[in-house]
Motif scaffolding. Structure first.
Motif, PDB file in Angstrom:
ATOM      1  N   VAL A   1       0.841  -1.207   0.000  1.00 52.78           N
ATOM      2  CA  VAL A   1       0.000   0.000   0.000  1.00 52.78           C
ATOM      3  C   VAL A   1       0.873   1.253   0.000  1.00 52.78           C
ATOM      4  O   VAL A   1       0.594   2.225  -0.721  1.00 52.78           O
ATOM      5  CB  VAL A   1      -0.962  -0.013   1.211  1.00 52.78           C
ATOM      6  CG1 VAL A   1      -1.636   1.338   1.397  1.00 52.78           C
ATOM      7  CG2 VAL A   1      -1.994  -1.109   1.045  1.00 52.78           C
ATOM      8  N   THR A   2       1.945   1.258   0.784  1.00 52.57           N
ATOM      9  CA  THR A   2       2.853   2.408   0.822  1.00 52.57           C
ATOM     10  C   THR A   2       3.516   2.638  -0.530  1.00 52.57           C
ATOM     11  O   THR A   2       3.577   3.772  -1.017  1.00 52.57           O
ATOM     12  CB  THR A   2       3.924   2.197   1.909  1.00 52.57           C
ATOM     13  OG1 THR A   2       3.274   1.990   3.163  1.00 52.57           O
ATOM     14  CG2 THR A   2       4.851   3.384   2.008  1.00 52.57           C
ATOM     15  N   ALA A   3       4.005   1.566  -1.153  1.00 50.14           N
ATOM     16  CA  ALA A   3       4.649   1.689  -2.465  1.00 50.14           C
ATOM     17  C   ALA A   3       3.644   2.151  -3.520  1.00 50.14           C
ATOM     18  O   ALA A   3       3.971   2.990  -4.380  1.00 50.14           O
ATOM     19  CB  ALA A   3       5.280   0.363  -2.865  1.00 50.14           C
ATOM     20  N   ALA A   4       2.414   1.630  -3.469  1.00 49.61           N
ATOM     21  CA  ALA A   4       1.386   2.040  -4.435  1.00 49.61           C
ATOM     22  C   ALA A   4       1.028   3.515  -4.254  1.00 49.61           C
ATOM     23  O   ALA A   4       0.902   4.260  -5.238  1.00 49.61           O
ATOM     24  CB  ALA A   4       0.141   1.160  -4.282  1.00 49.61           C
ATOM     25  N   ALA A   5       0.878   3.947  -3.010  1.00 44.38           N
ATOM     26  CA  ALA A   5       0.566   5.362  -2.754  1.00 44.38           C
ATOM     27  C   ALA A   5       1.691   6.253  -3.254  1.00 44.38           C
ATOM     28  O   ALA A   5       1.443   7.294  -3.883  1.00 44.38           O
ATOM     29  CB  ALA A   5       0.319   5.583  -1.265  1.00 44.38           C
ATOM     30  N   ALA A   6       2.937   5.866  -3.004  1.00 38.98           N
ATOM     31  CA  ALA A   6       4.072   6.662  -3.477  1.00 38.98           C
ATOM     32  C   ALA A   6       4.103   6.701  -5.001  1.00 38.98           C
ATOM     33  O   ALA A   6       4.343   7.762  -5.601  1.00 38.98           O
ATOM     34  CB  ALA A   6       5.380   6.086  -2.937  1.00 38.98           C
ATOM     35  N   ALA A   7       3.836   5.568  -5.661  1.00 36.84           N
ATOM     36  CA  ALA A   7       3.835   5.529  -7.132  1.00 36.84           C
ATOM     37  C   ALA A   7       2.737   6.411  -7.702  1.00 36.84           C
ATOM     38  O   ALA A   7       2.961   7.145  -8.671  1.00 36.84           O
ATOM     39  CB  ALA A   7       3.680   4.087  -7.608  1.00 36.84           C
ATOM     40  N   ILE A   8       1.556   6.370  -7.104  1.00 33.55           N
ATOM     41  CA  ILE A   8       0.444   7.208  -7.581  1.00 33.55           C
ATOM     42  C   ILE A   8       0.774   8.682  -7.403  1.00 33.55           C
ATOM     43  O   ILE A   8       0.531   9.498  -8.302  1.00 33.55           O
ATOM     44  CB  ILE A   8      -0.861   6.828  -6.846  1.00 33.55           C
ATOM     45  CG1 ILE A   8      -1.327   5.454  -7.305  1.00 33.55           C
ATOM     46  CG2 ILE A   8      -1.946   7.865  -7.083  1.00 33.55           C
ATOM     47  CD1 ILE A   8      -2.437   4.854  -6.455  1.00 33.55           C
ATOM     48  N   ILE A   9       1.349   9.031  -6.266  1.00 31.08           N
ATOM     49  CA  ILE A   9       1.697  10.436  -6.021  1.00 31.08           C
ATOM     50  C   ILE A   9       2.754  10.913  -7.015  1.00 31.08           C
ATOM     51  O   ILE A   9       2.656  12.017  -7.562  1.00 31.08           O
ATOM     52  CB  ILE A   9       2.163  10.616  -4.565  1.00 31.08           C
ATOM     53  CG1 ILE A   9       0.971  10.443  -3.624  1.00 31.08           C
ATOM     54  CG2 ILE A   9       2.824  11.963  -4.349  1.00 31.08           C
ATOM     55  CD1 ILE A   9       1.328  10.297  -2.176  1.00 31.08           C
ATOM     56  N   VAL A  10       3.758  10.082  -7.275  1.00 34.06           N
ATOM     57  CA  VAL A  10       4.784  10.459  -8.248  1.00 34.06           C
ATOM     58  C   VAL A  10       4.176  10.573  -9.641  1.00 34.06           C
ATOM     59  O   VAL A  10       4.460  11.520 -10.384  1.00 34.06           O
ATOM     60  CB  VAL A  10       5.961   9.450  -8.230  1.00 34.06           C
ATOM     61  CG1 VAL A  10       6.901   9.674  -9.401  1.00 34.06           C
ATOM     62  CG2 VAL A  10       6.715   9.558  -6.913  1.00 34.06           C
ATOM     63  N   TYR A  11       3.309   9.638 -10.011  1.00 33.48           N
ATOM     64  CA  TYR A  11       2.661   9.676 -11.332  1.00 33.48           C
ATOM     65  C   TYR A  11       1.834  10.947 -11.498  1.00 33.48           C
ATOM     66  O   TYR A  11       1.948  11.641 -12.522  1.00 33.48           O
ATOM     67  CB  TYR A  11       1.776   8.433 -11.535  1.00 33.48           C
ATOM     68  CG  TYR A  11       0.986   8.488 -12.810  1.00 33.48           C
ATOM     69  CD1 TYR A  11       1.606   8.303 -14.040  1.00 33.48           C
ATOM     70  CD2 TYR A  11      -0.379   8.752 -12.786  1.00 33.48           C
ATOM     71  CE1 TYR A  11       0.883   8.373 -15.223  1.00 33.48           C
ATOM     72  CE2 TYR A  11      -1.105   8.829 -13.960  1.00 33.48           C
ATOM     73  CZ  TYR A  11      -0.471   8.633 -15.178  1.00 33.48           C
ATOM     74  OH  TYR A  11      -1.195   8.713 -16.348  1.00 33.48           O
ATOM     75  N   VAL A  12       1.000  11.255 -10.510  1.00 34.92           N
ATOM     76  CA  VAL A  12       0.171  12.461 -10.589  1.00 34.92           C
ATOM     77  C   VAL A  12       1.051  13.709 -10.623  1.00 34.92           C
ATOM     78  O   VAL A  12       0.784  14.658 -11.377  1.00 34.92           O
ATOM     79  CB  VAL A  12      -0.836  12.506  -9.419  1.00 34.92           C
ATOM     80  CG1 VAL A  12      -1.540  13.850  -9.347  1.00 34.92           C
ATOM     81  CG2 VAL A  12      -1.850  11.383  -9.543  1.00 34.92           C
ATOM     82  N   GLY A  13       2.117  13.712  -9.830  1.00 34.65           N
ATOM     83  CA  GLY A  13       3.033  14.855  -9.854  1.00 34.65           C
ATOM     84  C   GLY A  13       3.675  15.051 -11.216  1.00 34.65           C
ATOM     85  O   GLY A  13       3.790  16.177 -11.701  1.00 34.65           O
ATOM     86  N   LEU A  14       4.103  13.964 -11.837  1.00 41.12           N
ATOM     87  CA  LEU A  14       4.693  14.072 -13.176  1.00 41.12           C
ATOM     88  C   LEU A  14       3.657  14.481 -14.216  1.00 41.12           C
ATOM     89  O   LEU A  14       3.972  15.224 -15.146  1.00 41.12           O
ATOM     90  CB  LEU A  14       5.368  12.746 -13.566  1.00 41.12           C
ATOM     91  CG  LEU A  14       6.638  12.413 -12.778  1.00 41.12           C
ATOM     92  CD1 LEU A  14       7.117  11.012 -13.124  1.00 41.12           C
ATOM     93  CD2 LEU A  14       7.728  13.430 -13.049  1.00 41.12           C
ATOM     94  N   ARG A  15       2.412  13.990 -14.064  1.00 35.49           N
ATOM     95  CA  ARG A  15       1.337  14.383 -15.001  1.00 35.49           C
ATOM     96  C   ARG A  15       1.068  15.879 -14.919  1.00 35.49           C
ATOM     97  O   ARG A  15       0.799  16.513 -15.937  1.00 35.49           O
ATOM     98  CB  ARG A  15       0.051  13.606 -14.700  1.00 35.49           C
ATOM     99  CG  ARG A  15       0.041  12.174 -15.163  1.00 35.49           C
ATOM    100  CD  ARG A  15       0.029  12.058 -16.645  1.00 35.49           C
ATOM    101  NE  ARG A  15      -1.236  12.580 -17.165  1.00 35.49           N
ATOM    102  CZ  ARG A  15      -1.622  12.438 -18.397  1.00 35.49           C
ATOM    103  NH1 ARG A  15      -0.876  11.796 -19.253  1.00 35.49           N
ATOM    104  NH2 ARG A  15      -2.758  12.954 -18.810  1.00 35.49           N
TER     105      ARG A  15
END
Length: 151
Positions: free
Chosen positions: A123-137
């Motif tokens: 869950v922590t890794a998924a949340a971090a990946a989503i946050i990075v993805y949204v930030g890059l978007r």
């Protein structure tokens, strides 16, 4: 007994002897002694409070901004609270509360089985990946589009 100043008589000698017999600690040295010197005047104390307040607030706000991203967000928040706690009692209380909650969470996490630990990691890794993805978007970078070009 030698008189040091003719205007004060033996007062200087008597006070010097009494100070030598006193149980009070001497002035602190190092950074604490310097801070005591700054705090000894009203203007110095106010200036120190303002400087410490600004530095600590910038660290806490910066840390809170970093919390959702991978990296040392909470560490910076706690460091900022530690800076604020040098001048503000409320910050010391918040820091102690935060340390208590962190300790309780760590102790609870240690008592859990491997299944829950792995689930928390995922869950922590998924949340971090989503946050990075949204930030890059938001910066206009489509990571998924770039990855599809290579597949």
């Amino acid at each position: 007994m030698q008189v040091q100043n003719s205007d004060t008589g033996d007062a200087d000698v008597i006070k010097g002897g009494a100070a030598g017999r006193s149980d009070m600690p001497g002035r602190r040295t190092g950074i604490q002694g310097w801070l005591d010197g700054v705090r000894s005047t009203r203007a110095g104390a106010l200036t120190l409070k303002i400087v410490i307040g600004v530095i600590g607030a910038v660290m806490v706000v910066g840390g809170l901004i970093m919390v959702p991203f991978p990296g040392p967000g909470w560490l910076v928040v706690f460091a900022g609270l530690a800076v604020l706690a040098t001048e503000f009692h409320w910050a010391h209380k918040v820091l102690e509360f935060g340390k208590g909650v962190l300790h309780a969470w760590t102790q609870w996490y240690k008592r859990q089985g491997w299944t829950l630990r792995i689930l928390v990691l995922i869950v922590t890794a998924a949340a971090a990946a989503i946050i990075v993805y949204v930030g890059l978007r938001t910066l206009g970078i489509d990571v998924i589009g770039i990855a599809q070009r290579f597949v």
